[in-house]
Design a protein around this motif. Structure first.
Motif, PDB file in Angstrom:
ATOM      1  N   ILE A 126       1.088   5.036  -2.451  1.00 33.57           N
ATOM      2  CA  ILE A 126       1.117   6.564  -2.015  1.00 33.57           C
ATOM      3  C   ILE A 126       1.987   7.393  -2.574  1.00 33.57           C
ATOM      4  O   ILE A 126       1.969   8.381  -2.928  1.00 33.57           O
ATOM      5  CB  ILE A 126       1.190   6.657  -0.532  1.00 33.57           C
ATOM      6  CG1 ILE A 126      -0.158   5.928   0.339  1.00 33.57           C
ATOM      7  CG2 ILE A 126       1.101   8.108   0.072  1.00 33.57           C
ATOM      8  CD1 ILE A 126      -0.108   5.872   1.622  1.00 33.57           C
ATOM      9  N   LYS A 146       0.961  -1.341   0.034  1.00 34.51           N
ATOM     10  CA  LYS A 146       0.156  -0.104  -0.049  1.00 34.51           C
ATOM     11  C   LYS A 146       0.826   1.275   0.036  1.00 34.51           C
ATOM     12  O   LYS A 146       0.494   2.227  -0.528  1.00 34.51           O
ATOM     13  CB  LYS A 146      -0.821   0.112   1.221  1.00 34.51           C
ATOM     14  CG  LYS A 146      -2.045  -1.079   1.363  1.00 34.51           C
ATOM     15  CD  LYS A 146      -2.912  -0.945   0.182  1.00 34.51           C
ATOM     16  CE  LYS A 146      -3.812  -2.218   0.078  1.00 34.51           C
ATOM     17  NZ  LYS A 146      -4.420  -3.051   1.131  1.00 34.51           N
ATOM     18  N   LYS A 157       0.919   5.070   6.638  1.00 35.98           N
ATOM     19  CA  LYS A 157       1.876   4.843   5.311  1.00 35.98           C
ATOM     20  C   LYS A 157       2.008   6.178   4.515  1.00 35.98           C
ATOM     21  O   LYS A 157       3.018   6.249   3.824  1.00 35.98           O
ATOM     22  CB  LYS A 157       1.174   3.960   4.297  1.00 35.98           C
ATOM     23  CG  LYS A 157       1.425   2.502   4.734  1.00 35.98           C
ATOM     24  CD  LYS A 157       2.655   1.765   4.798  1.00 35.98           C
ATOM     25  CE  LYS A 157       2.685   0.434   5.383  1.00 35.98           C
ATOM     26  NZ  LYS A 157       1.839  -0.496   4.716  1.00 35.98           N
ATOM     27  N   ALA A 158       1.279   6.946   4.709  1.00 35.38           N
ATOM     28  CA  ALA A 158       1.248   8.442   4.088  1.00 35.38           C
ATOM     29  C   ALA A 158       2.446   8.992   4.782  1.00 35.38           C
ATOM     30  O   ALA A 158       3.403   9.584   4.016  1.00 35.38           O
ATOM     31  CB  ALA A 158       0.280   9.307   4.431  1.00 35.38           C
ATOM     32  N   GLN A 196      -6.338  10.024   3.886  1.00 33.66           N
ATOM     33  CA  GLN A 196      -4.946   9.457   4.037  1.00 33.66           C
ATOM     34  C   GLN A 196      -4.009  10.168   3.168  1.00 33.66           C
ATOM     35  O   GLN A 196      -2.768  10.415   3.578  1.00 33.66           O
ATOM     36  CB  GLN A 196      -5.064   8.128   4.337  1.00 33.66           C
ATOM     37  CG  GLN A 196      -5.784   7.392   5.633  1.00 33.66           C
ATOM     38  CD  GLN A 196      -5.939   5.761   5.114  1.00 33.66           C
ATOM     39  OE1 GLN A 196      -6.227   5.360   4.114  1.00 33.66           O
ATOM     40  NE2 GLN A 196      -5.286   5.124   6.232  1.00 33.66           N
ATOM     41  N   MET A 197      -4.388   9.867   1.970  1.00 36.95           N
ATOM     42  CA  MET A 197      -3.470  10.427   0.730  1.00 36.95           C
ATOM     43  C   MET A 197      -3.210  11.751   0.921  1.00 36.95           C
ATOM     44  O   MET A 197      -2.065  12.282   0.807  1.00 36.95           O
ATOM     45  CB  MET A 197      -4.232  10.180  -0.614  1.00 36.95           C
ATOM     46  CG  MET A 197      -3.116  10.301  -1.638  1.00 36.95           C
ATOM     47  SD  MET A 197      -2.466   8.639  -1.672  1.00 36.95           S
ATOM     48  CE  MET A 197      -3.586   7.623  -2.980  1.00 36.95           C
ATOM     49  N   VAL A 202      -6.372   3.147   0.284  1.00 37.00           N
ATOM     50  CA  VAL A 202      -5.984   4.274   0.931  1.00 37.00           C
ATOM     51  C   VAL A 202      -7.077   5.333   0.577  1.00 37.00           C
ATOM     52  O   VAL A 202      -7.528   5.362  -0.452  1.00 37.00           O
ATOM     53  CB  VAL A 202      -4.572   4.572   0.614  1.00 37.00           C
ATOM     54  CG1 VAL A 202      -4.248   6.086   1.189  1.00 37.00           C
ATOM     55  CG2 VAL A 202      -3.462   3.526   0.736  1.00 37.00           C
ATOM     56  N   THR A 203      -7.562   5.872   1.856  1.00 38.19           N
ATOM     57  CA  THR A 203      -8.657   6.978   1.429  1.00 38.19           C
ATOM     58  C   THR A 203      -7.908   8.136   0.856  1.00 38.19           C
ATOM     59  O   THR A 203      -6.857   8.424   1.157  1.00 38.19           O
ATOM     60  CB  THR A 203      -9.427   7.240   2.891  1.00 38.19           C
ATOM     61  OG1 THR A 203      -8.605   7.860   3.727  1.00 38.19           O
ATOM     62  CG2 THR A 203     -10.135   5.924   3.349  1.00 38.19           C
ATOM     63  N   THR A 242      -2.860   0.384   5.763  1.00 37.10           N
ATOM     64  CA  THR A 242      -2.857   1.711   5.163  1.00 37.10           C
ATOM     65  C   THR A 242      -2.355   2.481   6.220  1.00 37.10           C
ATOM     66  O   THR A 242      -1.729   3.645   5.894  1.00 37.10           O
ATOM     67  CB  THR A 242      -4.114   2.150   4.644  1.00 37.10           C
ATOM     68  OG1 THR A 242      -4.961   2.075   5.663  1.00 37.10           O
ATOM     69  CG2 THR A 242      -4.559   0.881   3.377  1.00 37.10           C
ATOM     70  N   GLU A 243      -2.709   2.324   7.442  1.00 41.55           N
ATOM     71  CA  GLU A 243      -2.454   3.443   8.472  1.00 41.55           C
ATOM     72  C   GLU A 243      -0.834   3.730   8.623  1.00 41.55           C
ATOM     73  O   GLU A 243      -0.064   2.862   8.510  1.00 41.55           O
ATOM     74  CB  GLU A 243      -2.900   2.867   9.822  1.00 41.55           C
ATOM     75  CG  GLU A 243      -3.442   3.941  10.927  1.00 41.55           C
ATOM     76  CD  GLU A 243      -4.141   4.889  10.494  1.00 41.55           C
ATOM     77  OE1 GLU A 243      -5.263   4.618   9.741  1.00 41.55           O
ATOM     78  OE2 GLU A 243      -3.970   5.998  10.790  1.00 41.55           O
TER      79      GLU A 243
END
Lengths: 578, 91
Positions: A433, A429, A469-470, A572-573, A568-569, A466-467
């Motif tokens: 990003i 994921k 990861k940005a 979040q992005m 990934v929302t 996903t948490e």
């Protein structure tokens, strides 16, 4: 004394100009992105007179620092429409460093469009001259013709037919340590910008020149020694380690068979049925079996990692097979014959094409019905069309985005019109990003979260989470921007992120070279400065947050085995550059 | 998928194992990097399993269980998918 060379392709004037203070202790990507930001109108046509092609060696290129022979090419990209920096490892970088060149700025477009020009650099002179009959010549023919004229040791930067035709997947080619046309600033159509200026090549002679001397010699020596030791001790960069023994395609089996994220059949599958016979491990076996070719080849002298390789194709030796090329030209096109994949790499190198965008374009064309998935021979013929300059060749050479439009395909793997490299973002994921948010368009090297998500280097991050990861992608993108300006190869970060003394050595080498105190905070702030310049340029060029998204199909279509969509929302992005 | 059982005491649970080609030469039965089903006792750690299989710990760098990175101390559960890889990187 450092200098910037300004070449006006309309007046054919060549000038030496002073290096602005802002660029004094900077190199590579900082220099290209600073010059593009300050001198290229964001709204200009990338193939027009207002765009500039910038060539800048990394800060330490031409010194004795290990694995520091990188050179950056920058401009406004005809592929993405945004700012672009694409770098390569080549002796050209070191030669430019030794000549004291901070940057070459190629500006304007020529009055007569039928002429081809060559810029000649040596320690005594800089001149631009017309050399006839170079147009539509392959990169190897071009280099051979120029070496015959200027001497065997001449280092060459050139474009192939793809650049001559100004196709948006055209890269800029550099000679390697053996004088072969095999090193590339492949991404983002930098070859098309060079072609738009009718500059076919730059020839460089640095014979008799010594290495660039650091300001604090002892500190530099101490730092580079420490750093070289860290590289020689780390499991992946050491002699006989995975990069040295198998090259970058050593990653093919693990991505396919354990992470299930190796792009296959135009990004519809993640496990590749032929991972064992298209891998770096298999290439190493072929080298042994066939008794020619080479693993552990250095792309420039002074590299301690030596991850380049020479493939022993029955018809010719081909440098160099990379992981991304196997992914995009091989599995993504369902082509399982390694000899065919190697031949496709060779033809891309000859035409002067980015193997990633070209492979993705062929995959898209296969889905669109132009040729069958798995037909390696047809794919080889298709690449020959680019060399001939036929209409269908021009379509493929324009990359996956244009090819997708021409063949009416929904599943087109691009961000900001640039093709995705060989990690499926539904299986990893964080890299998704990076693809979405990098100012460069889809680019794994811009923020290689694969380090932590797959290799467990510099920390371990679970690939499907996903948490966080940005933030992870952002930190790596910032650090990478710094590395891209330093002259060091990105692969040194395997050692610097796992070894304290490696990082210390890296920082000392920079401080030793510039003479100015240099900390990890400075490293991150320079990296952030680069990214901020690039984001600002893109904003002015018309990019919005909608451009920071993956193609729709990644959100809608499930990748088998991992059974995941890209989840990934948008929120979040958006955190990435907040 | 090839299956072979490893009987040490009672058969308690099954896991799917993928061991990269570079390491599986240490196995008694070479799997050429293909996944296989292994029957193991309960409460077995990855470290313990590697010892039994004869895979030297120093050759393993990437340990993945159900797509999550784990250490050798992880205790395996029924139905786990385990991957063992040496240090690789680049691309």
């Amino acid at each position: 004394m450092q200098k910037i060379i300004r070449v006006d392709m309309q007046t054919l004037e060549v000038k030496e100009i002073k290096v602005p203070d802002e660029l004094k202790n900077r190199g590579g990507r900082y220099v290209t992105s600073w010059l593009v930001s300050n001198q290229v109108p964001a709204a200009c046509n990338p193939l027009g007179p207002d765009n500039k092609l910038i060539i800048a060696p990394g800060l330490l290129a031409g010194t004795s620092a290990p694995s520091s022979g990188r050179v950056s090419i920058g401009a406004k990209s005809p592929l993405t429409g945004g700012i672009k920096e694409s770098n390569a490892g080549t002796p050209v970088a070191q030669a430019l460093g030794r000549l004291g060149i901070k940057a070459i700025i190629v500006e304007n477009t020529p009055k007569e469009s039928d002429k081809t020009w060559v810029l000649c650099l040596d320690k005594d002179s800089i001149k631009i001259q017309e050399i006839k009959n170079l147009k539509m010549k392959s990169t190897s023919d071009t280099a051979e013709i120029l070496k015959k004229q200027f001497g065997d040791k001449t280092k060459v930067i050139c474009i192939g037919p793809a650049g001559d035709m100004r196709l948006s997947a055209a890269g800029v080619c550099f000679t390697d340590a053996d004088g072969n046309s095999a090193r590339y600033s492949g991404r983002g159509g930098m070859g098309a910008v060079m072609g738009s200026k009718n500059l076919k090549a730059i020839v460089i002679n640095d014979e008799g020149l010594k290495n660039v001397e650091p300001l604090k010699r002892d500190l530099f020596k101490e730092g580079t020694k420490k750093f070289a030791a860290a590289l020689s001790e780390h499991d992946v960069t050491k002699k006989g380690g995975s990069l040295n023994a198998y090259g970058t395609p050593g990653v093919v089996p693990v991505m396919s068979d354990s992470f299930y994220g190796f792009p296959t059949r135009n990004f519809s599958l993640g496990k590749w049925r032929a991972s064992d016979v298209t891998s770096g491990q298999y290439e190493a076996e072929l080298v042994k079996e066939r008794g020619n070719g080479k693993m552990g080849h250095g792309c420039h002298t002074g590299c301690v990692i030596r991850c380049s390789n020479i493939y022993p194709h029955p018809d010719k030796l081909i440098a160099s097979i990379e992981y991304e090329s196997v992914g995009l030209l091989g599995s993504n096109c369902d082509i399982d014959n390694f000899d065919d994949i190697a031949m496709m790499v060779y033809l891309c190198n000859e035409a002067g094409l980015d193997t990633i965008d070209t492979g993705a374009a062929i995959g898209v064309a296969m889905e669109g019905g132009l040729l069958e998935f798995g037909d390696g021979k047809a794919a080889i013929e298709l690449l020959k069309e680019v060399l001939k300059g036929t209409p269908v060749g021009r379509i493929i050479g324009s990359g996956a985005y244009i090819t997708g439009k021409v063949f009416g395909v929904y599943r087109v793997p691009t961000v900001k019109k640039q093709a995705l490299p060989a990690y499926d973002p539904r299986a990893v994921k964080g890299i998704g990003i990076t693809y979405a948010t990098s100012p460069m368009g889809a680019d794994h090297t811009a923020g290689y979260t694969i380090n932590g998500e797959v290799f467990g280097v510099g920390g371990k991050y679970d690939p499907l989470v996903t948490e966080g990861k940005a933030e992870y992608s952002r930190d790596i993108q910032v650090e990478t921007a710094f590395i891209d300006q330093s002259g060091y190869c990105l692969f040194v970060t395997f050692a610097s992120s796992d070894s304290e003394s490696g990082m210390e050595g890296l920082l000392q080498s920079i401080e030793g070279f510039t003479g100015e105190i240099f900390t990890k905070e400075d490293l991150m702030s320079i990296g952030r400065e680069i990214i901020d310049m690039e984001l600002a340029f893109n904003k002015e060029a018309g990019f919005t947050k909608v451009d920071d998204r993956l193609p729709e199909f990644f959100y809608k279509e499930t990748l088998p085995i991992v059974d995941q969509v890209f989840d990934v929302t948008d929120e979040q992005m958006s955190k990435t550059w907040e | 998928v090839a299956a072979f059982a490893c009987y040490h005491g009672d058969e308690k649970m099954k896991i799917e194992v993928t061991i990269s080609k570079e390491i599986d030469k240490y196995l008694e039965i070479n799997k050429h990097g293909n996944p296989f089903i292994l029957s193991i006792e309960n409460n077995k750690s990855i470290k313990h399993l590697m010892e039994e299989l004869g895979i030297p710990e120093k050759y393993v760098s990437i340990i993945l269980v159900n797509m999550q990175h784990k250490s050798t101390n992880y205790v395996l559960k029924d139905g786990d998918k385990l991957s063992l890889f040496p240090a690789v990187a680049g691309g």
